[in-house]
Design a protein around this motif. Structure first.
Motif, PDB file in Angstrom:
ATOM      1  N   GLY B  45       0.793  -1.231   0.000  1.00 24.19           N
ATOM      2  CA  GLY B  45       0.000   0.000   0.000  1.00 24.19           C
ATOM      3  C   GLY B  45       0.820   1.272   0.000  1.00 24.19           C
ATOM      4  N   ASN B  88      -3.810  -4.218   7.158  1.00 28.05           N
ATOM      5  CA  ASN B  88      -4.442  -3.786   5.924  1.00 28.05           C
ATOM      6  C   ASN B  88      -3.695  -2.527   5.478  1.00 28.05           C
ATOM      7  OD1 ASN B  88      -6.316  -2.794   4.088  1.00 28.05           O
ATOM      8  ND2 ASN B  88      -7.900  -2.466   5.609  1.00 28.05           N
ATOM      9  N   PRO B  89      -2.677  -2.678   4.623  1.00 26.00           N
ATOM     10  CA  PRO B  89      -1.706  -1.596   4.452  1.00 26.00           C
ATOM     11  C   PRO B  89      -2.297  -0.289   3.898  1.00 26.00           C
ATOM     12  CG  PRO B  89      -1.355  -3.314   2.807  1.00 26.00           C
ATOM     13  CD  PRO B  89      -2.359  -3.850   3.797  1.00 26.00           C
ATOM     14  N   GLN B  90      -3.386  -0.378   3.151  1.00 27.48           N
ATOM     15  CA  GLN B  90      -3.974   0.856   2.606  1.00 27.48           C
ATOM     16  C   GLN B  90      -5.067   1.394   3.498  1.00 27.48           C
ATOM     17  OE1 GLN B  90      -4.282  -0.443  -1.943  1.00 27.48           O
ATOM     18  NE2 GLN B  90      -5.244  -1.877  -0.554  1.00 27.48           N
ATOM     19  N   ASN B  91      -5.386   0.606   4.541  1.00 23.50           N
ATOM     20  CA  ASN B  91      -6.547   0.888   5.384  1.00 23.50           C
ATOM     21  C   ASN B  91      -7.852   0.827   4.600  1.00 23.50           C
ATOM     22  OD1 ASN B  91      -5.337   0.962   7.933  1.00 23.50           O
ATOM     23  ND2 ASN B  91      -4.563   3.015   7.541  1.00 23.50           N
ATOM     24  N   TYR B  92      -7.817   0.157   3.466  1.00 22.65           N
ATOM     25  CA  TYR B  92      -9.054  -0.297   2.828  1.00 22.65           C
ATOM     26  C   TYR B  92      -8.736  -1.613   2.142  1.00 22.65           C
ATOM     27  CZ  TYR B  92      -7.144   1.903  -1.458  1.00 22.65           C
ATOM     28  OH  TYR B  92      -6.360   2.277  -2.508  1.00 22.65           O
TER      29      TYR B  92
END
Lengths: 498, 477
Positions: B45, B88-92
């Motif tokens: 991400g 969750n590296p992108q926070n989505y």
């Protein structure tokens, strides 16, 4: 050549002189670095300047030019890159505190394309934080000032790129345009800026603001440079799923001083209430020049103009609220010093790391995507976007090019806009719908107001019809010569005296 | 318990697809590997990175959807599910909400009351998250993104199941279909198949659904069965006591055989789903669907029919062997080498199944090669070893995948065909067991068997049973 002579050249002119052996890339880089040193205390166009790296690159590129390996029109020409475009090993902050120390390990495809053509990268230019703003005042690293009058803003969000080109701190620059962020500051700084059709330049490595609207584009001294740079930047990229495969990227082919029979539409809705009279005058004068050259002018009602701003702020903010959620202090960038637990870390890092305009848009975007509001705001905005596209489709069934202002006024004074964000948002009225419809747009300087501030005329083309706006812009600019702000010329003159 | 209750169960099954690379980047999906070595800017991400859809993911999802009788959304989209968590590296998470690739399908399961259709509400594609490691000693958390971006499909059933047995039958069915398609290995223990159970109870005869809970962390069929039983009882007790069942997510602890609440509906997150602007819609042409259909491998029912037809196996045998894709693969490979389908089936049905049960293993865990079983069949068939020794050798093959030819030579297990030696041994047995000889002559058939057994034992099982019978009968007169 003297430094002043070098700095007065356009990118393509310099490229030719380097190729002809009249000047070296290293000399050009040195001249421009000196100019940066003179201008930066006044302007703050750059966030990062990579003096040593630039000189090293210039030496290498010069060798390759002499060896006949690099033959493109931009080989050896120094360029500045907006600070939201990633370059391996070069700090990329988006002018935000939250990315204050972020160094990417990869390079944006657009920059790879530049490097392949022999560009020499000087550094990263200042911008509104995460490209959110129209003045380059929301930067965490201080505002950039307008080279035409440092009391005024350069526009935004690519204000650093446009000010740097205007002040001869580089020969051309990369900007990005989500709602007018190339075209509006180009207009405020008296330079030329182009936003291509969505999908023409890869977004890989461009730190996203509103993904469905963002496009990288060139800022330069004239239309010829913009076309030449666009030719280098445009490419189909497998790393960007929204990238389009185009066969018509020979944009410089359209550099012809010929608009005979070109049908130009001027939206009456772009000339009404809110438009500064001096801007209106200058834009209409530009239209008349093209008419004299054989273009067919017509005024028409575009429609949907009033809905563009609300639709844009809903869509761009919604996407931004999600795109910016990755900046959380976990993996890179700013992390609050003291915090309580995971959520405490998130909250403090983001509260301290983002500026007010970014927070405003994250909150707005989160709200319009919330359950219960999604249909009323986000879906409605998407429908509006489709209707705006339809309005343009109808217009382009009648016209080759749409002509209008880039901004309702010339550059405001520093501090004037931030106090009233709504007014600032309304300033995007002529540029925003172009992004919503995915169209190409070009701003070319067309005069100055009584305060001596530049005015730009905007040419809008149908999707994939960059050549039409390049042709119109090129034909128009044959009637005027490039004008450099006094401040930049003075800095060069000072050097001559030494 | 005075009232009768009905349990209503729906499942959300996550299946990790068997692609070589991740769903949105070219990183390897291989299990294991030092932390964060199968990563790149996309699956970690990093700002400016963009997802590019792996076409194989769509093909697997389509194959599964078609095999479970789903309708296909020929214009499907990816949506972003927004939530903050460090795995969750992108926070989505990129998933599908509005237009999932498959919807409205079903599978048929066998129940004591006959066949039953279990509806499939939808199947959607999504990316897996990374793994968080909490280091209690250092008091810190570490993230490994190797698993981030591994492709998953989520198969959401209708609330059509009424018992733990039906749930297991449904899962077994799904697992077999997916394994046969080669879309996943579906190992519950390794997490390549994971099931969340949505369960509610209601009074028998009621048409309204009760309040449901969702149970997570179910790592085996047995755990699922226990969790269903536990949750059913818990909810009935609450109802009997006049207390409300709270809509919540619960985590099953299989060691304690109980569950505890993770979060209630009130804390339910608003995921702010919206279409991912980085991924254009996936347009699935009729031609593409036709192509997937035509490339669909033989599924279990077809295989069963073919085994009966081509190899003359009984329905029962064909059923057991095709009950595991891996077992069927071994069966076909062995048959292809030695040409003896019945023998191959017998070894697998009897000996392999016995050993699996003994070691509490899944057929998928058998690691021996088809070549070695084929060699064994050949050794028995040409009389080099007898069947008793064969069983001993098979155990070695099953456990260590030994080469039976080499093993038989090394251990000296060849059948003794030396008539004189055999006669000498049997004469010794007869004279050492006068009581048995007398019993035999007085008509006790059992005594003959005893003498055969004694002979075989003394020959360490290497004697040819036919020859032993013949000589013994001759000597006893």
């Amino acid at each position: 050549m003297t430094a002043k002579e070098i700095l007065s050249l356009t990118a393509v002119q310099l490229g030719k002189k380097i190729k002809d052996g009249e000047v070296t890339s290293v000399e050009a880089v040195k001249a421009v670095l000196d100019q940066i040193k003179a201008m930066e205390p006044l302007l703050n166009s750059f966030v990062t300047i990579e003096e040593e790296k630039a000189l090293e690159q210039a030496e290498e590129v010069q060798k390759r030019i002499e060896a006949g390996e690099l033959t493109g029109p931009l080989a050896g020409v120094p360029v500045a890159v907006k600070d939201n475009i990633c370059i391996d090993g070069m700090k990329t902050t988006c002018s935000s505190k939250i990315l204050w120390d972020f160094v990417p390990t990869y390079t944006a495809t657009a920059v790879e394309n530049l490097k392949r053509s022999g560009a020499v990268i000087l550094g990263k230019t200042n911008m509104d934080e995460f490209a959110m703003g129209s003045t380059t005042e929301t930067s965490a690293y201080g505002a950039t000032r307008n080279p035409w009058n440092p009391d005024h803003v350069p526009g935004g969000s690519s204000g650093g790129s446009c000010a740097a080109v205007a002040a001869a701190e580089c020969f051309y620059a990369l900007g990005s345009d989500t709602g007018g962020s190339i075209r509006q500051p180009a207009s405020f700084c008296g330079v030329t800026g182009l936003k291509p059709t969505y999908g023409t330049i890869s977004r890989y490595g461009l730190i996203a603001y509103g993904s469905s609207l963002d496009q990288i584009g060139p800022v330069a001294k004239d239309v010829t440079d913009c076309a030449a740079v666009l030719e280098v930047l445009a490419s189909h990229d497998e790393k960007d799923s929204t990238s389009v495969e185009r066969k018509d990227c020979d944009f410089t082919e359209a550099l012809r001083d010929d608009v005979k029979g070109m049908r130009i539409g001027i939206p009456a809705d772009y000339l009404g209430e809110g438009l500064d009279l001096e801007v209106r005058e200058a834009v209409l004068k530009a239209a008349r020049i093209l008419e004299e050259k054989g273009a067919i002018l017509e005024t028409f009602d575009l429609g949907m103009v009033e809905y563009a701003i609300p639709a844009y702020y809903v869509i761009a903010s919604a996407e931004a609220s999600s795109n910016l959620s990755r900046f959380d202090g976990v993996k890179y960038g700013y992390r609050a010093k003291e915090y309580d637990g995971l959520h405490g870390m998130y909250k403090k890092s983001r509260s301290q790391g983002f500026g007010p305009e970014v927070k405003r848009r994250i909150m707005l975007g989160s709200f319009v995507l919330s359950s219960g509001y999604y249909d009323a705001y986000y879906l409605k905005a998407l429908k509006t976007k489709a209707l705006i596209k339809k309005a343009f489709d109808e217009a382009f069934s009648k016209y080759d090019v749409i002509l209008g202002p880039a901004s309702p006024s010339t550059a405001p004074k520093l501090g004037e806009s931030l106090s009233d964000p709504l007014k600032m948002y309304l300033g995007d009225i002529y540029t925003i719908s172009v992004n919503l419809a995915g169209l190409p747009g070009l701003t070319v300087p067309c005069g100055k107001d009584s305060k001596g501030l530049p005015i730009g005329v905007q040419f809008i083309g149908d999707c994939f019809k960059e050549k039409n706006i390049i042709r119109a812009g090129f034909a128009f600019e044959q009637n005027r010569s490039y004008e450099m702000p006094q401040m930049a010329a003075d800095a060069m003159a000072g050097k001559e005296e030494k | 318990m005075s009232k009768q209750y009905e349990t209503v169960i729906g499942l959300e099954v996550h299946v990790e697809l068997a692609t070589k690379t991740k769903i949105f980047c070219a990183c390897s999906t291989e299990f294991g590997g030092a932390p964060n070595t199968h990563t790149c800017p996309v699956c970690t991400g990093m700002p400016g990175s963009l997802p590019v859809l792996n076409k194989q993911v769509v093909e697997y999802a389509l194959a599964v959807g078609l095999a479970v009788n789903c309708q296909i959304n020929q214009y499907c989209k990816f949506d972003r599910k927004n939530y903050f968590y460090p795995d969750n590296p992108q926070n989505y998470q990129i998933s599908q909400l509005y237009l999932p690739i498959c919807h409205d399908g079903h599978v048929e399961i066998d129940t004591p009351a006959g066949k039953k259709k279990i509806g499939i509400h939808e199947i959607h594609m999504e990316e897996d998250a990374g793994k968080l490691i909490h280091d209690e000693w250092e008091d810190c958390s570490l993230v490994d993104y190797n698993r981030s971006g591994v492709p998953l499909i989520e198969i959401v059933s209708e609330p059509d199941m009424r018992s733990g047995d039906e749930v297991i039958a449904y899962l077994e069915k799904l697992r077999l279909i997916i394994q046969y398609l080669g879309a996943s290995d579906c190992k519950l223990q390794e997490g390549s198949m994971r099931a969340d159970v949505n369960l509610s109870v209601r009074e028998a005869g009621s048409s309204e659904l009760g309040t449901r809970t969702e149970m997570k962390n179910l790592n085996s069929f047995k755990a699922i069965a226990r969790a269903i039983e536990g949750e059913r009882k818990r909810q009935i007790e609450l109802i009997e006591e006049g207390k409300p069942v709270v809509q919540e997510t619960r985590r099953w602890d299989d060691n304690k055989e109980s569950s505890y609440a993770m979060r209630s509906k009130e804390d339910a997150r608003d995921y702010r789903y919206f279409p991912d602007p980085d991924l254009p819609p996936v347009v699935i042409s009729d031609e593409w669907i036709g192509n997937i259909k035509s490339r669909q491998p033989e599924l279990r029912t077809e295989k069963m029919a073919r085994y009966q037809e081509e190899f003359k196996l009984s329905e029962y045998d064909a059923d057991i062997i095709t009950g595991s894709k891996h077992m069927a693969d071994i069966f076909e490979a062995v048959t292809a080498i030695c040409g003896k389908a019945k023998e191959a089936a017998n070894w697998l049905m009897v000996e392999a199944m016995r050993l699996l049960k003994e070691h509490d293993m899944d057929p998928e865990e058998m690691t021996f090669s088809a070549e070695n079983l084929a060699k064994l069949i050949h050794l028995v068939d040409n009389g080099t070893i007898n069947r008793t020794v064969g069983k001993e050798v098979f155990e070695k093959i099953f456990a260590e995948n030994i080469d039976p030819e080499q093993y038989v030579e090394e251990k000296g297990l060849r059948v003794v065909n030396d008539e004189e030696e055999l006669r000498r041994v049997i004469e010794g047995i007869v004279s050492a067991n006068p009581q048995s000889v007398e019993d035999y002559h007085s008509g006790k058939e059992k005594a003959f068997g005893f003498l055969v057994g004694q002979t075989m034992r003394s020959m360490k099982g290497k004697a040819d049973p036919g020859a032993v019978n013949r000589i013994l009968k001759e000597l006893l007169g």
